[in-house]
Design an enzyme around this catalytic site. Structure first.
Site: not given
Ligand code: NAP
Ligand code: F7E
Length: 340
Positions: A125, A127, A149, A153
Site C-alpha cells: 500500500t 500508506e 497499519y 504493511k
Molecule cells: P477491505 O474491503 O477492508 O477487505 C478486507 C478483507 O480482509 C475482508 O474480506 C475481511 O473480512 C478480511 N479480513 C480481515 N481480517 C481478517 C482475518 N483476521 N482473517 C481473514 N480475513 C480477514 O479491503 P480492500 O479495500 O478490499 O483492500 C484489499 C487489500 O488491499 C487489503 O490488504 C488492503 O490493506 C490493501 N490495500 C487496499 C487499498 C485500497 O485503497 N482499497 C490500497 C492499498 C492496499 P471480513 O469481511 O471478515 O471483515
Molecule cells: O482516508 C482523510 C483521512 O480512510 C483518506 C485504505 O484502503 O487507502 C486507505 O487508507 C484521507 C485521510 O483512506 C475523513 O485523514 C478526512 O487522510 O479513506 P481513508 P486511507 O487512510 O488513505 C490506503 C492506500 C490503504 O492501504 C488503506 O487500507 O481522508 N479524512 N475526513 C477522512 N478519512 C475517513 N476515513 N473519514 C473521514 O471522515
C-alpha cells in the site's frame, strides 16, 4: 482450469478480483471469516456468489491457513485479507500487526512448505510511504509509515521480497494507492462522502462530519487496479509495482466533485475547525469538520508514479476521478431507490 485462492474475498478488491478471474475461466476459492451478519453483499451484487467455493479462514490461525492451501491446491494466491482501516490500526495496533504482518508470513511460510510453485500476490500500500520522502512516489522511494497499519504493511511487503529472494517463490507485491468503487467500505472517506451526500440530497436531515479535508490522495478505481494484480502474477518473474493514477486531489476536492454531481447549490463558509458547507436551497449546514475524524499522525500527500507498471505490465488506469464519483453516486442512488 487454473485455480485461484483469494483471501479477503468479502472485501472491495476481493469482489472485483473474483469477478475478473471467473471471467478469465479460473476456479475461484474465497476465504471467509465467520460472523453472524451477512458478508456476501458485494459478491451477490456482482452476481458471482454461487460461482465461488468458500472456506472458513482466519489469518491468525496457521493450521487453518495450511489446510485451506492443501485442500484448494491453488496455482495463484491473491492475499487481500487485512485489517485495512487506518484509524482502527491506532485502536488495535497489536491485532492489526498480527493479522497484516504475521498473517502474510503465515501464508508465505505455508507456500514454502506445501508447494513453492504457488504464485503469490501481496496487497502492499501507498500508506507505507506515509510522510513522503519523494514526490511522486515510486518503487524506490524509501518508506516512512505513519500508522500501525502502514508499519504492519511494511513488514508484509519486505517479507514478501525476502521469501522471493530466499526461496525463489513467485511472490509479487503491488504497492497500490487508494482505490475506490461503489463497493468500498462505508467508513473510508470517499464512500462516506458519496453515500451521506446522496442521502442528504434525497431528504435525510443528517450532517456529514469529516476530519482533515486538506489531505491529498491519488484515488483510482478498484476495477482497474485488480487487473494489475492479475497481470503481476502472469509475468515470468515476480517483482514489485506501484499502481496509481499519477494525479492527486484533496478530500475537499472530492467533496466538491460529489456536491456538483448531485447538483447541490452550496457554499463553504468559516475557517479551520469551523469550516462547513451550507446548502443554499435550505440554508442548512450539510457538512461539518469534527475532530473525531483526525488521526494521531496524518499522511498529508500521496501521488504515485505508475511508470514501471505501464512499461512492464502494459497496465494503465482507465477511470478519471470525475467518473469514479459518478460510479459511486449512481450506485448510492440506486441503493436508496431499492430501499424505498
Ligand atoms: P477491505 O474491503 O477492508 O477487505 C478486507 C478483507 O480482509 C475482508 O474480506 C475481511 O473480512 C478480511 N479480513 C480481515 N481480517 C481478517 C482475518 N483476521 N482473517 C481473514 N480475513 C480477514 O479491503 P480492500 O479495500 O478490499 O483492500 C484489499 C487489500 O488491499 C487489503 O490488504 C488492503 O490493506 C490493501 N490495500 C487496499 C487499498 C485500497 O485503497 N482499497 C490500497 C492499498 C492496499 P471480513 O469481511 O471478515 O471483515
Ligand atoms: O482516508 C482523510 C483521512 O480512510 C483518506 C485504505 O484502503 O487507502 C486507505 O487508507 C484521507 C485521510 O483512506 C475523513 O485523514 C478526512 O487522510 O479513506 P481513508 P486511507 O487512510 O488513505 C490506503 C492506500 C490503504 O492501504 C488503506 O487500507 O481522508 N479524512 N475526513 C477522512 N478519512 C475517513 N476515513 N473519514 C473521514 O471522515
Amino acid at each position: 482450469m487454473k485455480r485461484a485462492l483469494i483471501t479477503g474475498i468479502t472485501g472491495q478488491d476481493g469482489a472485483y478480483l473474483a469477478k475478473l478471474l471467473i471471467e478469465k475461466g479460473y476456479k475461484v476459492y474465497g476465504t471467509v471469516r465467520r460472523s453472524t451478519s451477512e458478508k456476501f453483499v458485494n459478491l451477490k451484487y456482482l452476481n458471482i456468489y454461487d460461482k465461488i467455493k468458500f472456506y472458513d479462514f482466519d489469518l491468525l490461525e496457521l493450521s487453518n491457513i495450511q489446510n485451506v492451501i492443501k485442500e484448494t491446491k491453488p496455482h495463484e494466491i491473491y492475499h487481500l485479507a487485512a485489517q485495512s482501516f487506518v484509524p482502527t490500526s491506532f485502536q488495535v495496533p497489536i491485532v492489526t500487526t498480527d493479522i497484516n504482518s504475521l498473517g502474510t508470513l503465515r501464508i508465505l511460510d505455508s507456500i514454502n512448505s506445501i508447494n513453492k510453485k504457488i504464485k503469490f500476490y501481496q496487497a502492499s500500500t501507498s500508506e507505507m510511504f506515509g510522510k513522503v520522502q519523494q514526490i511522486p512516489q515510486t518503487e524506490k522511494t524509501p518508506f516512512y509509515p505513519r500508522s500501525p497499519y502502514g508499519v504492519s504493511k511494511v513488514f508484509s511487503h519486505w517479507i514478501t521480497v525476502n521469501y522471493r529472494e530466499s526461496y525463489n517463490i513467485h511472490a509479487s507485491s503491488g504497492i497500490l494507492f487508494n482505490h475506490e468503487s461503489p463497493l468500498r467500505g462505508g467508513e473510508f472517506v470517499t464512500k462516506k462522502i458519496t453515500s451521506s451526500l446522496t442521502r442528504i440530497k434525497h431528504g435525510s436531515k443528517e450532517v456529514l462530519k469529516v476530519g482533515n479535508i486538506n489531505a491529498k490522495r491519488d484515488w483510482g478505481y478498484a476495477g482497474d487496479y485488480v487487473y494489475a494484480m492479475w497481470l503481476m502474477l502472469q509475468q515470468k518473474n515476480a517483482d514489485d509495482y506501484v499502481i496509481a493514477t499519477g494525479k492527486t486531489h484533496s478530500v475537499r476536492e472530492f467533496i466538491n466533485l460529489t456536491l456538483k454531481y448531485l447538483n447541490f447549490e452550496y457554499k463553504w463558509v468559516g475557517q479551520g475547525m469551523n469550516e462547513r458547507v451550507i446548502n443554499l436551497n435550505s440554508g442548512k449546514t450539510i457538512i461539518k469538520i469534527d475532530k473525531e475524524f483526525f488521526r494521531p499522525a496524518e499522511v498529508d500527500l500521496l501521488i504515485g508514479n505508475p511508470g514501471k507498471a505501464k512499461r512492464k505490465l502494459k497496465w494503465k488506469p482507465n477511470t478519471s476521478l470525475k467518473k469514479l464519483v459518478k460510479l459511486m453516486v449512481d450506485y448510492d442512488v440506486s441503493q436508496i431507490k431499492k430501499t424505498y
